[in-house]
Write an enzyme that holds these catalytic residues in place. Structure first.
Site, PDB file in Angstrom:
ATOM      1  N   SER A  63       0.835  -1.197   0.000  1.00 19.68           N
ATOM      2  CA  SER A  63       0.000   0.000   0.000  1.00 19.68           C
ATOM      3  C   SER A  63       0.875   1.254   0.000  1.00 19.68           C
ATOM      4  O   SER A  63       1.697   1.432  -0.893  1.00 19.68           O
ATOM      5  CB  SER A  63      -0.965  -0.049   1.194  1.00 19.68           C
ATOM      6  N   HIS A 120      -8.150  -5.343  -0.118  1.00 13.34           N
ATOM      7  CA  HIS A 120      -6.938  -4.665   0.307  1.00 13.34           C
ATOM      8  C   HIS A 120      -6.556  -5.128   1.719  1.00 13.34           C
ATOM      9  O   HIS A 120      -7.412  -5.268   2.592  1.00 13.34           O
ATOM     10  CB  HIS A 120      -7.165  -3.150   0.308  1.00 13.34           C
ATOM     11  N   ASP A 138     -10.162  -4.378  -4.584  1.00 15.39           N
ATOM     12  CA  ASP A 138      -9.329  -3.343  -3.965  1.00 15.39           C
ATOM     13  C   ASP A 138      -9.366  -2.096  -4.837  1.00 15.39           C
ATOM     14  O   ASP A 138      -9.150  -2.189  -6.056  1.00 15.39           O
ATOM     15  CB  ASP A 138      -7.897  -3.866  -3.831  1.00 15.39           C
TER      16      ASP A 138
END
Length: 315
Positions: free
Chosen positions: A152, A274, A244
């Site tokens: 991320s 995610h 996601d």
């Protein structure tokens, strides 16, 4: 593919409990929310050694946690944790760090880079750069083949730092797990996965707002997909999740790297959202992803070791 049953149940339970979104309150509220879920991740693997490290930076120093696996140590993985540049700590990623150390046979360093909004862009990026250059000068860690990884926002910091450090830091691999690569937030996956799947489009706008002023959201050092030149970056493994908001930009970045001549493998994991990699204690897809990441690391590290090098010599 439909949502994985574990993920579907988890999301339904959170909805029934009225769990707030990460962006519903202050950064401290979001940090407390992430920390409250730490126990559910599960315990980490035993290591031969775990120690706290102090890393000098241009702004003072930051902490980092080093996990050393049992047996011969073949390389070093620097893992930049996720959290939208605003939330999470090395404690939230301790279990994953230990798991990667166990499976890859590499030491894993988890830097505790500075977070926004207290330390906005480029503070976390500068910390990442300083960690990587410090490793190169360290006689113990600098002797090991280097892998730079992150998920991320951590994936964002990893790849931006490596682009800025081209020619000075030479990892054998970068691993980007559902990375943030653009600030436009207008992709297909942003539209398809905007709500109800854990990380929302609103959450990402909130993270960007805390990390950097709006005029910097498309700057290549915030949005690496928009960099003019991605040539010379290390071989790359990209991991994305089917459900996601960041899926499209992660896959687009993998394609941009290919077009720049970088050796890239990219895999989309089905039925998950995610953050799924941290659920490796709970779901098969996450276990598979960790195993795939570890295999990519061990393959890259093995290829980088000198001909005739023995395990004993590297102990």
């Amino acid at each position: 593919m439909a949502l994985h049953p574990f993920v579907a149940t988890m999301l339904a339970t959170q909805k029934e409990a009225g769990a707030p979104a990460l962006s519903a309150g202050t950064p401290d509220d979001a940090r407390a929310l992430v920390a409250a879920g730490r126990a559910a991740i599960g315990p980490g693997r035993d290591t031969a050694e775990t120690r706290e490290v102090t890393v000098p930076t241009r702004s003072g120093s930051i902490g980092a946690r080093l996990h050393v696996p049992h047996g011969d140590v073949t390389g070093l993985v620097v893992y930049l944790h996720g959290g939208g540049w605003v939330v999470a700590t090395v404690d939230d990623y301790d279990t994953l760090g230990r798991e990667l150390a166990h499976h890859s046979r590499c030491a894993v360093l988890l830097p505790d880079y500075r977070l926004a909004p207290e330390h906005p862009f480029p503070a976390g990026l500068e910390d990442t750069e300083d960690v990587l250059t410090w490793i190169g000068a360290d006689p113990e860690l600098g002797a090991l083949p280097l892998v730079v990884a992150g998920d991320s926002a951590g994936g964002n910091l990893a790849t931006v730092a490596l682009r800025r450090l081209r020619g000075r830091v030479s990892p054998v691999l970068q691993v980007l797990v559902y990375p943030v690569t653009d600030g436009a937030r207008d992709t297909e996956s942003y539209r398809d996965c905007a709500e109800g799947l854990g990380l929302t489009a609103r959450d990402m706008a909130w993270f960007f707002g805390h990390y950097a002023p709006a005029e910097d959201h498309l700057h290549p050092d915030v949005a690496p997909l928009r960099a003019d030149d991605l040539a010379g970056l290390p071989p790359t493994a990209v991991v994305t999740a089917e459900y996601d908001v960041l899926r499209s930009e992660g896959e687009a970045y993998a394609q941009r790297l290919r077009e720049a001549g970088v050796d890239v493998t990219s895999k989309r994991y089905p039925g998950v959202t995610h953050g799924f990699v941290r659920l490796h204690h709970h779901i098969d897809v996450a276990r598979d992803a960790v195993a795939d990441i570890a295999e990519a690391i061990t393959t890259a590290v093995a290829a980088a070791r000198p001909v005739g090098h023995t395990e004993k010599e590297n102990a």
